[in-house]
Design an enzyme around this catalytic site. Structure first.
Site: not given
Length: 155
Positions: A21-22, A81, A109, A137, A143
Site C-alpha cells: 500500500k505504501g 530497506d 536505505k 506506515d 499513511r
C-alpha cells in the site's frame, strides 16, 4: 525522476507496477509527471507484518491482473530497506518475460541492505531510521500524513 523515466522510455508505454500500500501516493504523483504513455497495475507484497523491520518472510497478497510479457515494466516502491522483498519480487517478475524490468523507489536505505538490488531510479537516500507518511506506515497508521517523518518508537 519523471523526466529521466520519460527520457529513457520515449514514446514506448511504461507499465507501472505500484507496490501497495505504501507506494500508492508516490506512484500516482509520478505517473502524472511521466510524459511517456503509462499503464498501471497494482501488486501487494509483504514482509513486515506489524513490526518496524523486515521479517524475511515474503508473501504476495495481491498479484497483477494482466500478463507482463513484452511490456516495459517499472516497479514502483515506497522504500527499499533490506532488499529481501524486492529481490524476491523482481525474480518472480523476470520469469513473466517482460521486455524490460526496472525498479524505482521514493526512498532508499542502503545501510540496511542485506540483499543486493539494482535500483534504476532513486528519489532520496535516507539513513537507517523508521519513516512514516506519504503512504508509509507504522502498523497501518500515519499513511495519510502529507509529509515523511522519522519515528522514534519506544519498545
Amino acid at each position: 525522476m519523471a523526466a529521466e523515466i520519460s527520457k529513457d522510455y520515449g514514446d514506448e508505454t511504461v507499465y507501472m507496477v505500484c507496490i501497495l500500500k505504501g507506494s500508492i501516493f508516490f506512484t500516482c504523483d509520478l505517473a502524472k509527471r511521466i510524459t511517456s504513455p503509462v499503464e498501471m497495475d497494482f501488486m501487494s507484497v509483504s514482509s513486515y507484518g506489524s513490526g518496524t523491520s523486515s521479517c524475511g518472510v515474503v508473501k504476495i497478497v495481491k498479484d497483477l491482473d494482466v500478463s507482463l510479457e513484452g511490456k516495459n515494466v517499472l516497479v514502483v516502491e515506497d522504500i527499499i530497506d533490506s532488499g529481501r522483498t524486492l529481490s524476491y519480487l523482481l525474480d518472480i517478475l523476470k520469469k513473466r518475460n517482460p521486455k524490460s524490468l526496472k525498479l524505482c523507489t521514493l526512498l532508499d536505505k542502503p545501510d540496511r541492505r542485506v540483499v543486493d538490488v539494482d535500483v534504476d531510479y532513486v528519489g532520496f537516500e535516507i539513513p537507517d531510521e523508521f519513516v512514516v507518511g506519504y503512504g508509509l506506515d507504522y502498523d497501518q497508521h500515519y499513511r495519510d500524513l502529507p509529509y515523511i517523518g522519522f519515528v522514534e518508537i519506544e519498545e
